[in-house]
Design a protein around this motif. Structure first.
Motif, mmCIF file in Angstrom:
data_model
loop_
_atom_site.group_PDB
_atom_site.id
_atom_site.type_symbol
_atom_site.label_atom_id
_atom_site.label_comp_id
_atom_site.label_asym_id
_atom_site.label_seq_id
_atom_site.Cartn_x
_atom_site.Cartn_y
_atom_site.Cartn_z
ATOM 1 N N ILE A 74 -3.053 -1.126 -2.510
ATOM 2 C CA ILE A 74 -2.476 -1.922 -3.600
ATOM 3 C C ILE A 74 -3.004 -1.454 -4.952
ATOM 4 C CG2 ILE A 74 -2.324 -4.228 -4.601
ATOM 5 C CD1 ILE A 74 -0.598 -3.860 -2.145
ATOM 6 N N ALA A 75 -4.304 -1.142 -5.013
ATOM 7 C CA ALA A 75 -4.887 -0.668 -6.271
ATOM 8 C C ALA A 75 -4.243 0.645 -6.710
ATOM 9 C CB ALA A 75 -6.394 -0.488 -6.107
ATOM 10 N N SER A 76 -3.941 1.511 -5.748
ATOM 11 C CA SER A 76 -3.282 2.781 -6.068
ATOM 12 C C SER A 76 -1.887 2.538 -6.646
ATOM 13 C CB SER A 76 -3.176 3.652 -4.813
ATOM 14 O OG SER A 76 -4.450 3.967 -4.306
ATOM 15 N N ILE A 77 -1.162 1.576 -6.078
ATOM 16 C CA ILE A 77 0.186 1.278 -6.557
ATOM 17 C C ILE A 77 0.139 0.653 -7.949
ATOM 18 C CG2 ILE A 77 2.274 -0.075 -6.117
ATOM 19 C CD1 ILE A 77 1.694 0.227 -3.137
ATOM 20 N N LEU A 78 -0.831 -0.238 -8.180
ATOM 21 C CA LEU A 78 -0.983 -0.831 -9.515
ATOM 22 C C LEU A 78 -1.277 0.236 -10.561
ATOM 23 C CD1 LEU A 78 -3.048 -4.043 -8.660
ATOM 24 C CD2 LEU A 78 -0.706 -3.971 -9.538
ATOM 25 N N THR A 79 -2.141 1.180 -10.204
ATOM 26 C CA THR A 79 -2.453 2.276 -11.123
ATOM 27 C C THR A 79 -1.217 3.133 -11.395
ATOM 28 O OG1 THR A 79 -4.724 2.355 -10.272
ATOM 29 C CG2 THR A 79 -3.933 4.277 -11.495
ATOM 30 N N ALA A 80 -0.460 3.424 -10.335
ATOM 31 C CA ALA A 80 0.768 4.213 -10.487
ATOM 32 C C ALA A 80 1.765 3.502 -11.390
ATOM 33 C CB ALA A 80 1.386 4.488 -9.114
ATOM 34 N N THR A 81 1.863 2.179 -11.253
ATOM 35 C CA THR A 81 2.780 1.399 -12.093
ATOM 36 C C THR A 81 2.389 1.487 -13.559
ATOM 37 O OG1 THR A 81 3.127 -0.143 -10.246
ATOM 38 C CG2 THR A 81 3.811 -0.872 -12.434
ATOM 39 N N GLN A 82 1.087 1.435 -13.832
ATOM 40 C CA GLN A 82 0.618 1.547 -15.202
ATOM 41 C C GLN A 82 0.903 2.940 -15.773
ATOM 42 O OE1 GLN A 82 -0.535 -0.939 -17.180
ATOM 43 N NE2 GLN A 82 0.033 -2.226 -15.453
ATOM 44 N N ILE A 83 0.800 3.962 -14.936
ATOM 45 C CA ILE A 83 1.109 5.323 -15.386
ATOM 46 C C ILE A 83 2.597 5.454 -15.712
ATOM 47 C CG2 ILE A 83 1.185 7.749 -14.681
ATOM 48 C CD1 ILE A 83 -1.369 7.213 -13.083
ATOM 49 N N VAL A 84 3.439 4.819 -14.894
ATOM 50 C CA VAL A 84 4.880 4.817 -15.181
ATOM 51 C C VAL A 84 5.134 4.163 -16.529
ATOM 52 C CG1 VAL A 84 7.118 3.860 -14.487
ATOM 53 C CG2 VAL A 84 5.611 4.856 -12.767
ATOM 54 N N ALA A 101 7.276 -3.085 -7.210
ATOM 55 C CA ALA A 101 7.894 -3.459 -5.938
ATOM 56 C C ALA A 101 8.556 -2.265 -5.256
ATOM 57 C CB ALA A 101 8.927 -4.570 -6.171
ATOM 58 N N SER A 102 9.185 -1.398 -6.029
ATOM 59 C CA SER A 102 9.861 -0.230 -5.458
ATOM 60 C C SER A 102 8.851 0.729 -4.834
ATOM 61 C CB SER A 102 10.674 0.491 -6.533
ATOM 62 O OG SER A 102 11.668 -0.352 -7.061
ATOM 63 N N ILE A 103 7.754 0.981 -5.542
ATOM 64 C CA ILE A 103 6.723 1.867 -4.997
ATOM 65 C C ILE A 103 6.093 1.248 -3.755
ATOM 66 C CG2 ILE A 103 4.524 3.008 -5.459
ATOM 67 C CD1 ILE A 103 5.297 3.100 -8.409
ATOM 68 N N LEU A 104 5.818 -0.061 -3.813
ATOM 69 C CA LEU A 104 5.195 -0.751 -2.679
ATOM 70 C C LEU A 104 6.084 -0.708 -1.442
ATOM 71 C CD1 LEU A 104 3.016 -2.591 -1.434
ATOM 72 C CD2 LEU A 104 4.234 -4.549 -2.417
ATOM 73 N N LEU A 105 7.332 -1.109 -1.577
ATOM 74 C CA LEU A 105 8.242 -1.168 -0.435
ATOM 75 C C LEU A 105 8.505 0.227 0.136
ATOM 76 C CD1 LEU A 105 10.823 -3.813 -1.736
ATOM 77 C CD2 LEU A 105 9.055 -4.149 0.006
ATOM 78 N N THR A 106 8.756 1.166 -0.760
ATOM 79 C CA THR A 106 9.035 2.533 -0.317
ATOM 80 C C THR A 106 7.832 3.138 0.402
ATOM 81 O OG1 THR A 106 10.586 2.890 -2.142
ATOM 82 C CG2 THR A 106 9.671 4.844 -1.083
ATOM 83 N N SER A 107 6.664 3.024 -0.216
ATOM 84 C CA SER A 107 5.459 3.620 0.356
ATOM 85 C C SER A 107 5.102 2.989 1.697
ATOM 86 C CB SER A 107 4.281 3.468 -0.614
ATOM 87 O OG SER A 107 4.571 4.062 -1.845
ATOM 88 N N ILE A 133 -2.023 10.204 3.069
ATOM 89 C CA ILE A 133 -0.561 10.300 3.106
ATOM 90 C C ILE A 133 0.057 9.315 2.129
ATOM 91 C CG2 ILE A 133 1.481 10.006 4.559
ATOM 92 C CD1 ILE A 133 -0.195 10.976 6.920
ATOM 93 N N GLY A 134 -0.524 8.100 2.060
ATOM 94 C CA GLY A 134 -0.026 7.121 1.103
ATOM 95 C C GLY A 134 -0.154 7.602 -0.326
ATOM 96 N N GLY A 135 -1.245 8.299 -0.625
ATOM 97 C CA GLY A 135 -1.431 8.832 -1.975
ATOM 98 C C GLY A 135 -0.347 9.823 -2.357
ATOM 99 N N MET A 136 0.047 10.663 -1.399
ATOM 100 C CA MET A 136 1.116 11.633 -1.677
ATOM 101 C C MET A 136 2.441 10.933 -1.936
ATOM 102 S SD MET A 136 0.373 14.860 0.859
ATOM 103 C CE MET A 136 -0.122 13.936 2.306
ATOM 104 N N ILE A 137 2.727 9.900 -1.145
ATOM 105 C CA ILE A 137 3.981 9.169 -1.320
ATOM 106 C C ILE A 137 3.985 8.431 -2.652
ATOM 107 C CG2 ILE A 137 5.428 7.312 -0.410
ATOM 108 C CD1 ILE A 137 4.398 8.021 2.375
ATOM 109 N N ILE A 138 2.897 7.721 -2.944
ATOM 110 C CA ILE A 138 2.817 6.929 -4.175
ATOM 111 C C ILE A 138 2.925 7.815 -5.410
ATOM 112 C CG2 ILE A 138 1.298 5.477 -5.574
ATOM 113 C CD1 ILE A 138 0.195 4.351 -2.905
ATOM 114 N N MET A 231 9.184 13.328 3.939
ATOM 115 C CA MET A 231 8.878 11.940 3.563
ATOM 116 C C MET A 231 8.840 11.795 2.039
ATOM 117 S SD MET A 231 4.787 11.423 4.259
ATOM 118 C CE MET A 231 3.581 12.052 3.055
ATOM 119 N N ILE A 232 8.367 12.824 1.331
ATOM 120 C CA ILE A 232 8.324 12.756 -0.129
ATOM 121 C C ILE A 232 9.728 12.747 -0.720
ATOM 122 C CG2 ILE A 232 7.746 14.115 -2.191
ATOM 123 C CD1 ILE A 232 5.123 14.840 -0.839
#
Length: 260
Positions: A74-84, A101-107, A133-138, A231-232
């Motif tokens: 979750i922390a990785s997704i929050l960070t990715a959202t802030q970068i977006v 939500a899109s990154i979370l559901l997809t990942s 693997i989650g890091g690559m997807i996120i 997967m990517i």
């Protein structure tokens, strides 16, 4: 010689690699680019951030607790959202929740399929597989969203008259904005497609190279890399589609008019 299947890098050789950065700084100084400070700062952050993540991953691998894995995810997704948000900038239509939500559901969807169904890890949330693997997807979904959202918002403003004209002629909001959404999706997916087109010809991908350096069978490394690339490409497509569809609905009122 150690008993591991890969060649370890000692601290002294590791810090000797800073010489590459010093060479870049020298070239920057000679040419008057003014990038010396940025290069040194980026190098320092690289050491600090990666060593910190290394110790965190060590803890996750040893703990074996699903909730720590979930917290890191979750922390990785929050960070990715802030970068977006940093890449896209402030917009009249809120896109932070759709992006998260899109990154979370997809990942999560792709991760569970890969770890539980393809690699058949037990348990499927094993940190040694789930986190890398989650890091690559996120990260790839994040990059796709940054590209597609940036293009979408820019074009919706630049071509506002075109969209409103379609609405006046009887088109639905989806039909009026479809060309822009389609172009944004194509741009978001293009980097992953280009990577798949050139893989193995221009360069060996990172995961495959890492596994080979770690002593893995090259054929097995290739199989892992194929799964990663597929997967990517799916993650960038699915994540961009979900996010743009959500934002497109927010961009128009219930009466079908374009918001200011």
């Amino acid at each position: 010689m150690n008993n591991t299947s890969y060649m370890e890098i000692g601290l002294v050789p590791l810090f000797l690699s800073v010489g590459f950065v010093l060479l870049s700084c020298t070239l920057s100084f000679i040419r008057g680019l003014g990038l010396e400070k940025s290069l040194l700062l980026a190098t320092a952050r690289t050491f600090i951030q990666l060593f910190a993540v290394g110790y965190i991953l060590q803890f996750l691998f040893q703990s074996g607790q699903w909730y720590w894995v979930a917290a890191f995810f979750i922390a990785s997704i929050l960070t990715a959202t802030q970068i977006v948000r940093g890449n896209v900038g402030k917009q009249s239509t809120s896109y932070l929740l759709p992006s998260f939500a899109s990154i979370l559901l997809t990942s999560f969807f792709i991760l569970t399929v890969v770890t539980g169904g393809i690699i058949e890890v037990n348990p499927w949330w094993d940190a040694r597989f789930f986190i890398p693997i989650g890091g690559m997807i996120i990260s790839n979904t994040m990059n796709a969203l940054g590209i597609s959202l940036g293009y979408y918002f820019k074009q919706m403003e630049a071509r506002r008259g075109e969209v409103e004209m379609r609405l006046l002629l009887g088109a639905s909001p989806a039909e009026a904005s479809q060309p822009i959404v389609r172009e944004a999706l194509v741009l978001g997916m293009r980097p992953s497609i280009n990577t798949m087109m050139s893989v193995g010809i221009v360069a060996l991908p990172g995961m495959m190279t890492g596994q080979i350096l770690a002593g893995a069978d090259p054929v097995q490394a290739i199989r892992y890399q194929i799964v990663v690339l597929l997967m990517i490409s799916t993650a960038t497509a699915l994540g961009s589609f979900l996010c743009l569809e959500w934002i497109r609905r927010r961009r128009f009122t219930r009466q079908g008019t374009l918001r200011s």
